[in-house]
Write a protein that holds these residues in place. Structure first.
Motif, PDB file in Angstrom:
ATOM      1  N   HIS A 111      12.990  10.355   3.192  1.00 31.30           N
ATOM      2  CA  HIS A 111      13.824  10.177   2.006  1.00 31.30           C
ATOM      3  C   HIS A 111      14.495   8.806   2.000  1.00 31.30           C
ATOM      4  N   GLY A 112      14.954   8.366   3.154  1.00 35.74           N
ATOM      5  CA  GLY A 112      15.675   7.101   3.254  1.00 35.74           C
ATOM      6  C   GLY A 112      14.843   5.887   2.903  1.00 35.74           C
ATOM      7  N   GLY A 113      13.533   5.996   2.975  1.00 34.71           N
ATOM      8  CA  GLY A 113      12.672   4.869   2.680  1.00 34.71           C
ATOM      9  C   GLY A 113      12.520   4.567   1.202  1.00 34.71           C
ATOM     10  N   PHE A 114      12.956   5.472   0.354  1.00 33.23           N
ATOM     11  CA  PHE A 114      12.769   5.299  -1.089  1.00 33.23           C
ATOM     12  C   PHE A 114      13.344   3.981  -1.583  1.00 33.23           C
ATOM     13  N   TYR A 115      14.594   3.689  -1.200  1.00 34.59           N
ATOM     14  CA  TYR A 115      15.285   2.521  -1.743  1.00 34.59           C
ATOM     15  C   TYR A 115      14.823   1.209  -1.103  1.00 34.59           C
TER      16      TYR A 115
ATOM     17  N   GLY B 222      12.612  15.851  -7.073  1.00 37.62           N
ATOM     18  CA  GLY B 222      13.679  15.069  -6.459  1.00 37.62           C
ATOM     19  C   GLY B 222      13.088  13.994  -5.564  1.00 37.62           C
ATOM     20  N   ILE B 223      13.895  13.019  -5.227  1.00 35.75           N
ATOM     21  CA  ILE B 223      13.429  11.922  -4.386  1.00 35.75           C
ATOM     22  C   ILE B 223      12.994  12.433  -3.018  1.00 35.75           C
ATOM     23  N   ALA B 224      13.748  13.360  -2.425  1.00 37.03           N
ATOM     24  CA  ALA B 224      13.391  13.887  -1.104  1.00 37.03           C
ATOM     25  C   ALA B 224      12.035  14.579  -1.141  1.00 37.03           C
ATOM     26  N   ASP B 225      11.809  15.411  -2.173  1.00 31.47           N
ATOM     27  CA  ASP B 225      10.514  16.105  -2.296  1.00 31.47           C
ATOM     28  C   ASP B 225       9.377  15.117  -2.519  1.00 31.47           C
ATOM     29  N   LEU B 226       9.621  14.137  -3.342  1.00 33.39           N
ATOM     30  CA  LEU B 226       8.607  13.135  -3.639  1.00 33.39           C
ATOM     31  C   LEU B 226       8.212  12.369  -2.381  1.00 33.39           C
ATOM     32  N   MET B 227       9.206  11.886  -1.664  1.00 34.29           N
ATOM     33  CA  MET B 227       8.912  11.100  -0.462  1.00 34.29           C
ATOM     34  C   MET B 227       8.215  11.957   0.599  1.00 34.29           C
TER      35      MET B 227
ATOM     36  N   HIS C 199      11.719   0.585  -1.412  1.00 31.61           N
ATOM     37  CA  HIS C 199      10.626   0.307  -2.340  1.00 31.61           C
ATOM     38  C   HIS C 199      11.081   0.186  -3.797  1.00 31.61           C
ATOM     39  N   PHE C 200      12.129   0.930  -4.176  1.00 32.50           N
ATOM     40  CA  PHE C 200      12.539   0.999  -5.586  1.00 32.50           C
ATOM     41  C   PHE C 200      14.052   0.852  -5.706  1.00 32.50           C
ATOM     42  N   ALA C 201      14.474   0.152  -6.744  1.00 32.20           N
ATOM     43  CA  ALA C 201      15.903  -0.028  -6.988  1.00 32.20           C
ATOM     44  C   ALA C 201      16.540   1.247  -7.524  1.00 32.20           C
ATOM     45  N   SER C 202      15.720   2.063  -8.214  1.00 36.38           N
ATOM     46  CA  SER C 202      16.248   3.287  -8.821  1.00 36.38           C
ATOM     47  C   SER C 202      15.111   4.254  -9.092  1.00 36.38           C
ATOM     48  N   LYS C 203      15.457   5.494  -9.381  1.00 37.14           N
ATOM     49  CA  LYS C 203      14.431   6.463  -9.762  1.00 37.14           C
ATOM     50  C   LYS C 203      13.798   6.053 -11.094  1.00 37.14           C
ATOM     51  N   ALA C 204      14.587   5.464 -11.991  1.00 35.42           N
ATOM     52  CA  ALA C 204      14.053   5.017 -13.283  1.00 35.42           C
ATOM     53  C   ALA C 204      12.939   3.998 -13.094  1.00 35.42           C
TER      54      ALA C 204
ATOM     55  N   ALA D  15       0.841  -1.205   0.000  1.00 34.21           N
ATOM     56  CA  ALA D  15       0.000   0.000   0.000  1.00 34.21           C
ATOM     57  C   ALA D  15       0.877   1.256   0.000  1.00 34.21           C
ATOM     58  N   ASN D  16       1.965   1.240   0.763  1.00 33.71           N
ATOM     59  CA  ASN D  16       2.885   2.387   0.799  1.00 33.71           C
ATOM     60  C   ASN D  16       3.525   2.610  -0.568  1.00 33.71           C
ATOM     61  N   ARG D  17       3.938   1.513  -1.190  1.00 35.52           N
ATOM     62  CA  ARG D  17       4.552   1.618  -2.521  1.00 35.52           C
ATOM     63  C   ARG D  17       3.553   2.188  -3.526  1.00 35.52           C
ATOM     64  N   ALA D  18       2.318   1.683  -3.504  1.00 34.42           N
ATOM     65  CA  ALA D  18       1.285   2.189  -4.423  1.00 34.42           C
ATOM     66  C   ALA D  18       1.027   3.678  -4.178  1.00 34.42           C
ATOM     67  N   HIS D  19       1.047   4.092  -2.924  1.00 38.20           N
ATOM     68  CA  HIS D  19       0.840   5.511  -2.599  1.00 38.20           C
ATOM     69  C   HIS D  19       1.997   6.368  -3.135  1.00 38.20           C
TER      70      HIS D  19
END
Length: 196
Positions: free
Chosen positions: A44-48, A32-37, A50-55, A10-14
């Protein structure tokens, strides 16, 4: 405290949904990743986690945007869809609008993963247009070519209209002229004056 697998999904989908809106509003390089998160309500640290890369996120966000567009199109008949697509309402709602119109220029400069998501989104748009026109989703070259031309025209019209100042007469003229032309070609029995 351990987060359940369902909550992780659910967090990833959000995050993907939030990214889809932000990318359409600001472009890929404008977020940017920080703004997005932060916008999604996470660190910001939680991004990786959920995802291997921004791409990877860019591709998923594009797919999410295309799915939203397809769902919106399914709610309308062909005439209503074209009128909505080439409307001021759609033009001004970048974050909720068409992913193709908002991000095609950006996607052309991205890795193949993102380009593949756009190619898949375009194929979906072609199938939607075929169904709205009452055609089978065939690959017959002449019908497919006509659908490609229509999509290129409506996407290009929306992009050009957005490139003009918001209160510009030209911005509205682009939408109106292209809407009348597309509807005339798609619905040959409809005269441009009756579809405006």
């Amino acid at each position: 405290m351990k987060v359940s697998k369902a909550q992780v999904q659910a967090n990833r989908a959000h995050i993907v949904q939030t990214a889809s809106v932000l990318f359409r509003e600001r472009g890929y390089d404008g977020v940017g990743i920080a703004d997005l998160m932060a916008a999604a309500g996470f660190t910001h640290g939680g991004f990786y986690k959920h995802f291997a890369s921004k791409a990877e996120l860019l591709a998923e966000a594009a797919t999410c945007g295309f799915a939203q567009g397809a769902a919106r199109a399914d709610e309308m008949d062909g005439l209503g869809f074209v009128k909505y697509y080439l409307s001021r309402e759609h033009r001004d709602a970048r974050g909720d609008g068409c992913t193709m119109a908002a991000l095609s220029a950006d996607a052309g400069r991205q890795p193949e993963q993102i380009k593949a998501a756009f190619a898949s989104g375009l194929e979906s748009m072609l199938a939607t247009l075929a169904s709205k026109a009452g055609e089978a989703d065939s690959a017959e070259s002449e019908l497919r070519a006509q659908r490609i031309v229509v999509i290129a025209q409506v996407v290009g019209a929306l992009m050009l209209s957005r490139a003009c100042p918001d209160d510009s007469t030209l911005a509205d003229e682009i939408l109106e002229a292209c809407c009348a032309d597309v509807l005339t070609r798609l619905y040959s029995r409809t005269k441009p004056s009756s579809v405006s």
